[in-house]
Design a protein around this motif. Sequence first.
Motif, mmCIF file in Angstrom:
data_model
loop_
_atom_site.group_PDB
_atom_site.id
_atom_site.type_symbol
_atom_site.label_atom_id
_atom_site.label_comp_id
_atom_site.label_asym_id
_atom_site.label_seq_id
_atom_site.Cartn_x
_atom_site.Cartn_y
_atom_site.Cartn_z
ATOM 1 N N ILE A 47 -4.737 34.841 33.067
ATOM 2 C CA ILE A 47 -4.442 35.262 34.435
ATOM 3 C C ILE A 47 -3.202 36.150 34.335
ATOM 4 C CG2 ILE A 47 -3.811 34.508 36.752
ATOM 5 C CD1 ILE A 47 -5.318 31.859 36.055
ATOM 6 N N THR A 48 -3.433 37.461 34.369
ATOM 7 C CA THR A 48 -2.361 38.425 34.156
ATOM 8 C C THR A 48 -1.376 38.433 35.307
ATOM 9 O OG1 THR A 48 -3.922 39.759 32.904
ATOM 10 C CG2 THR A 48 -1.872 40.821 33.564
ATOM 11 N N SER A 49 -1.884 38.516 36.538
ATOM 12 C CA SER A 49 -1.008 38.477 37.710
ATOM 13 C C SER A 49 -1.809 38.143 38.962
ATOM 14 C CB SER A 49 -0.276 39.812 37.903
ATOM 15 O OG SER A 49 -1.200 40.836 38.218
ATOM 16 N N VAL A 50 -1.140 37.442 39.862
ATOM 17 C CA VAL A 50 -1.695 37.144 41.183
ATOM 18 C C VAL A 50 -0.524 37.336 42.139
ATOM 19 C CG1 VAL A 50 -2.877 35.456 42.634
ATOM 20 C CG2 VAL A 50 -3.260 35.443 40.159
ATOM 21 N N THR A 51 -0.618 38.346 43.002
ATOM 22 C CA THR A 51 0.523 38.699 43.847
ATOM 23 C C THR A 51 0.121 38.960 45.293
ATOM 24 O OG1 THR A 51 0.291 41.026 43.220
ATOM 25 C CG2 THR A 51 1.879 39.733 41.978
ATOM 26 N N LEU A 52 1.026 38.617 46.176
ATOM 27 C CA LEU A 52 0.933 38.975 47.590
ATOM 28 C C LEU A 52 2.065 39.958 47.827
ATOM 29 C CD1 LEU A 52 -0.128 38.670 50.489
ATOM 30 C CD2 LEU A 52 1.439 36.744 50.749
ATOM 31 N N ILE A 53 1.714 41.208 48.100
ATOM 32 C CA ILE A 53 2.705 42.266 48.303
ATOM 33 C C ILE A 53 2.830 42.508 49.801
ATOM 34 C CG2 ILE A 53 3.308 44.658 47.805
ATOM 35 C CD1 ILE A 53 1.372 44.370 45.338
ATOM 36 N N LYS A 54 4.033 42.295 50.324
ATOM 37 C CA LYS A 54 4.280 42.430 51.761
ATOM 38 C C LYS A 54 5.103 43.701 51.998
ATOM 39 C CE LYS A 54 4.954 38.449 53.972
ATOM 40 N NZ LYS A 54 3.764 37.901 54.568
ATOM 41 N N ASN A 181 -7.128 27.402 42.751
ATOM 42 C CA ASN A 181 -5.719 27.026 42.568
ATOM 43 C C ASN A 181 -4.920 28.008 41.715
ATOM 44 O OD1 ASN A 181 -6.001 24.661 44.142
ATOM 45 N ND2 ASN A 181 -6.928 23.647 42.387
ATOM 46 N N LEU A 182 -5.120 29.297 41.961
ATOM 47 C CA LEU A 182 -4.350 30.304 41.233
ATOM 48 C C LEU A 182 -2.931 30.340 41.808
ATOM 49 C CD1 LEU A 182 -6.748 33.366 40.981
ATOM 50 C CD2 LEU A 182 -6.268 31.629 39.249
ATOM 51 N N PRO A 183 -1.904 30.231 40.971
ATOM 52 C CA PRO A 183 -0.545 30.384 41.458
ATOM 53 C C PRO A 183 -0.267 31.858 41.740
ATOM 54 C CG PRO A 183 -0.541 29.985 39.094
ATOM 55 C CD PRO A 183 -1.966 29.884 39.560
ATOM 56 N N TYR A 184 0.404 32.156 42.841
ATOM 57 C CA TYR A 184 0.718 33.559 43.167
ATOM 58 C C TYR A 184 2.199 33.728 43.454
ATOM 59 C CZ TYR A 184 0.539 32.324 48.205
ATOM 60 O OH TYR A 184 0.746 31.762 49.447
ATOM 61 N N THR A 185 2.616 34.981 43.327
ATOM 62 C CA THR A 185 3.995 35.370 43.569
ATOM 63 C C THR A 185 4.029 36.278 44.787
ATOM 64 O OG1 THR A 185 4.460 35.302 41.202
ATOM 65 C CG2 THR A 185 5.978 36.566 42.562
ATOM 66 N N VAL A 186 5.030 36.117 45.624
ATOM 67 C CA VAL A 186 5.208 36.979 46.791
ATOM 68 C C VAL A 186 6.209 38.069 46.431
ATOM 69 C CG1 VAL A 186 5.968 37.086 49.194
ATOM 70 C CG2 VAL A 186 4.717 35.074 48.356
ATOM 71 N N ILE A 187 5.825 39.296 46.709
ATOM 72 C CA ILE A 187 6.675 40.465 46.451
ATOM 73 C C ILE A 187 6.908 41.168 47.785
ATOM 74 C CG2 ILE A 187 6.852 42.680 45.278
ATOM 75 C CD1 ILE A 187 5.021 41.503 43.103
#
Length: 190
Positions: A47-54, A181-187
């Motif tokens: 899983i290279t990246s999982v992101t929420l870009i705001k 259940n993928l962990p994501y990062t908020v940007i």
Amino acid sequence: MKRFLTIGLLSLLVVFTSCSSDDNDDNGGSGSVTATINGAEWKATKITSVTLIKVPGEDGGQRFDINVQNDSQMLLLACESELTTNDAMPLKEYTFEDQDDDTDTPIVTTSNALFLNYYLVDGNSYGEHFPKSGKITITAMDPQKKTVSGTFSFTAEKVGTLQTKIVTPNVFELTKGVFKNLPYTVIKAQ
């Protein structure tokens, strides 16, 4: 030609976003992604990246990206929505429909998702398909734990050959896609 430019720009946005990241609490587990690609079972090993870009502001919104791969395939899934007050996407179905009629007439589209597949060959990635249709459904998203689950499927057609080491199909069909259940990062874009 305009569709290649759009895909190229969107691919670059997925990879290169000048942003600052929020602190992401330990959300436990790395999640999983599985699918059926042209009739064969497929599982992401990375899983290279999982992101929420705001992106705040008058024309703001948010985009959710999932970038996963195994030894031979890389998948990029993206969807967008209006800006929300919590660090999550609305739970709903997001779709993509290619409406390019190969003319210079502008096409109004209501697509709010994008799907790209790349072949990994000798350390390089090759995108030989253009998406025709697809959907991603976010079924659960926990803004406190920063985990997401849902389903996806898409179809893409071959638009060229960029390498000759492997033979790629004329139609790339992904069905039964599931992410759990993928962990994501908020940007937050600046």
